[in-house]
Design a protein around this motif. Sequence first.
Motif, PDB file in Angstrom:
ATOM      1  N   PRO A 315       0.843  -1.205   0.000  1.00 55.74           N
ATOM      2  CA  PRO A 315       0.000   0.000   0.000  1.00 55.74           C
ATOM      3  C   PRO A 315       0.878   1.254   0.000  1.00 55.74           C
ATOM      4  O   PRO A 315       2.025   1.239   0.459  1.00 55.74           O
ATOM      5  CB  PRO A 315      -0.802  -0.133   1.297  1.00 55.74           C
ATOM      6  N   LEU A 316       0.355   2.334  -0.521  1.00 56.43           N
ATOM      7  CA  LEU A 316       1.103   3.587  -0.589  1.00 56.43           C
ATOM      8  C   LEU A 316       1.523   4.048   0.800  1.00 56.43           C
ATOM      9  O   LEU A 316       0.726   4.006   1.749  1.00 56.43           O
ATOM     10  CB  LEU A 316       0.239   4.676  -1.231  1.00 56.43           C
ATOM     11  N   GLY A 317       2.776   4.455   0.919  1.00 55.30           N
ATOM     12  CA  GLY A 317       3.284   4.957   2.185  1.00 55.30           C
ATOM     13  C   GLY A 317       3.819   3.890   3.109  1.00 55.30           C
ATOM     14  O   GLY A 317       4.392   4.206   4.149  1.00 55.30           O
ATOM     15  N   GLU A 318       3.652   2.624   2.737  1.00 56.49           N
ATOM     16  CA  GLU A 318       4.119   1.526   3.572  1.00 56.49           C
ATOM     17  C   GLU A 318       5.385   0.892   3.018  1.00 56.49           C
ATOM     18  O   GLU A 318       5.913  -0.039   3.613  1.00 56.49           O
ATOM     19  CB  GLU A 318       3.025   0.465   3.703  1.00 56.49           C
ATOM     20  N   GLY A 319       5.863   1.394   1.885  1.00 55.14           N
ATOM     21  CA  GLY A 319       7.053   0.844   1.260  1.00 55.14           C
ATOM     22  C   GLY A 319       8.238   1.788   1.342  1.00 55.14           C
ATOM     23  O   GLY A 319       8.280   2.696   2.167  1.00 55.14           O
ATOM     24  N   ASP A 320       9.191   1.579   0.448  1.00 52.18           N
ATOM     25  CA  ASP A 320      10.456   2.313   0.472  1.00 52.18           C
ATOM     26  C   ASP A 320      10.541   3.451  -0.539  1.00 52.18           C
ATOM     27  O   ASP A 320      11.517   4.195  -0.522  1.00 52.18           O
ATOM     28  CB  ASP A 320      11.618   1.348   0.192  1.00 52.18           C
ATOM     29  N   LEU A 321       9.583   3.561  -1.447  1.00 48.08           N
ATOM     30  CA  LEU A 321       9.689   4.594  -2.472  1.00 48.08           C
ATOM     31  C   LEU A 321       9.388   5.960  -1.868  1.00 48.08           C
ATOM     32  O   LEU A 321       8.418   6.122  -1.129  1.00 48.08           O
ATOM     33  CB  LEU A 321       8.734   4.302  -3.631  1.00 48.08           C
ATOM     34  N   ASN A 322      10.211   6.931  -2.209  1.00 51.11           N
ATOM     35  CA  ASN A 322      10.131   8.252  -1.584  1.00 51.11           C
ATOM     36  C   ASN A 322       9.207   9.163  -2.399  1.00 51.11           C
ATOM     37  O   ASN A 322       9.644   9.988  -3.194  1.00 51.11           O
ATOM     38  CB  ASN A 322      11.529   8.870  -1.472  1.00 51.11           C
ATOM     39  N   PHE A 323       7.908   9.005  -2.178  1.00 55.51           N
ATOM     40  CA  PHE A 323       6.930   9.827  -2.896  1.00 55.51           C
ATOM     41  C   PHE A 323       7.056  11.295  -2.519  1.00 55.51           C
ATOM     42  O   PHE A 323       6.789  12.172  -3.339  1.00 55.51           O
ATOM     43  CB  PHE A 323       5.511   9.326  -2.612  1.00 55.51           C
ATOM     44  N   GLN A 324       7.431  11.566  -1.297  1.00 57.16           N
ATOM     45  CA  GLN A 324       7.619  12.946  -0.867  1.00 57.16           C
ATOM     46  C   GLN A 324       8.658  13.640  -1.730  1.00 57.16           C
ATOM     47  O   GLN A 324       8.426  14.713  -2.289  1.00 57.16           O
ATOM     48  CB  GLN A 324       8.044  12.974   0.602  1.00 57.16           C
ATOM     49  N   GLN A 325       9.817  13.023  -1.851  1.00 56.32           N
ATOM     50  CA  GLN A 325      10.879  13.594  -2.677  1.00 56.32           C
ATOM     51  C   GLN A 325      10.447  13.674  -4.134  1.00 56.32           C
ATOM     52  O   GLN A 325      10.697  14.680  -4.809  1.00 56.32           O
ATOM     53  CB  GLN A 325      12.142  12.741  -2.551  1.00 56.32           C
ATOM     54  N   PHE A 326       9.785  12.645  -4.606  1.00 58.13           N
ATOM     55  CA  PHE A 326       9.387  12.598  -6.014  1.00 58.13           C
ATOM     56  C   PHE A 326       8.476  13.765  -6.373  1.00 58.13           C
ATOM     57  O   PHE A 326       8.781  14.565  -7.273  1.00 58.13           O
ATOM     58  CB  PHE A 326       8.689  11.265  -6.306  1.00 58.13           C
ATOM     59  N   PHE A 327       7.356  13.895  -5.678  1.00 54.72           N
ATOM     60  CA  PHE A 327       6.377  14.910  -6.058  1.00 54.72           C
ATOM     61  C   PHE A 327       6.852  16.322  -5.733  1.00 54.72           C
ATOM     62  O   PHE A 327       6.510  17.274  -6.434  1.00 54.72           O
ATOM     63  CB  PHE A 327       5.025  14.611  -5.411  1.00 54.72           C
TER      64      PHE A 327
END
Length: 375
Positions: A315-327
């Motif tokens: 689920p979104l926010g439970e993994g390692d991908l840095n959506f904060q940095q991305f967006f």
Amino acid sequence: MPDQIAPDASSAGRLSRRSLLAASAGAAAALGAAGLPVLATGTPALAHSKDRDKGKSKLRVEPLIPSKNRGIILYSVRDRITAAPDDSGVPYGFEQVLARLAEIGYKEIEFAGYTQNTAILGRQITPTEIRKILDDNGLVANGTHASIQAATFQQQLDIAEELGMKNIGTGSDPTNSAYKADWDAAADTWNELGRQARARGMRLYTHNHDAAYSFLLDSGPLDDQGRPTRSSGVRRLEYFFGKTDPRYVYFELDIYWAYVARYKHQKYIDPTGREVTDLFDPILTVADRTTRFPLFHAKDGDRDTSVPNGHQMTPLGEGDLNFQQFFQTIGERDFHHANWEMDTAPGGTANRAQSLDFAALSYRNMSDLTIYLKK
């Protein structure tokens, strides 16, 4: 394997990036005051600041992804869209599932088909009826994964127009080929279809998987069919960027698959036969042409080198991908639309509610992404 930062009470036994950034909220104000870009998740520190009410803070906090631009592709909850009526109490079919998604907070819907179980109505639902369900729940159709073919494109545009879409697209790459000639032919087709879409007030887009960011075979010795066997280092979809008209052809970056590409497609053999390492950067491929990406699949994953893709979907926010940095880095917050997706969300008969539960968790985590800006 995922980073082992520190133990906590989560099921993964570690402190997640989202939690780490939330814990760093106190440092965010200091960084912002210094004029530096600030990344934060969780409840904004300034939301409870006394200075906020007094107007003394030099910063303001905003959602990183505006609420009106938070969406979901229905593929994530396909099990409940297509479910037959049952007595589980879990929503099924378009009417119930879209009402639940609106209740969670989603504002936008990306379609992955227009059919449901015929036992619900005694027949198949129509696009007109789906549009009414959208309108009744305050939802907007922001796109679709349809079959994009010249022979049926006008019919697909008719459906998209009925549903009120501003974007029409596909979940497949324009071609699966590794050769320029095939991408050139695809570009010609997509430029023409993009013109047709624009004439009806829509944008045509394509969605990537990891192979789209592998390397073209465009140089070196030829094989027995006269095709190149080596690469100049150009990636397939990035070549397509240059061959298509930016007025007519757009893109939906699947963030998860882009990071899978970063993991899998790192090396190529150059024209001289030398192995070259080139790391793909999903942020830079968007930031350099950010307004060609109206849509994103906000799909998360844990790093796991024991599997071929190097990541496991979460689920979104439970993994390692840095959506904060991305967006935050790609900018144009109001232009971009984030559609949550998790291919593995359905829980089957053992857990009929799982996909909708994951949709709720992912929406909360998407909503927690914030950015601090100067007033």
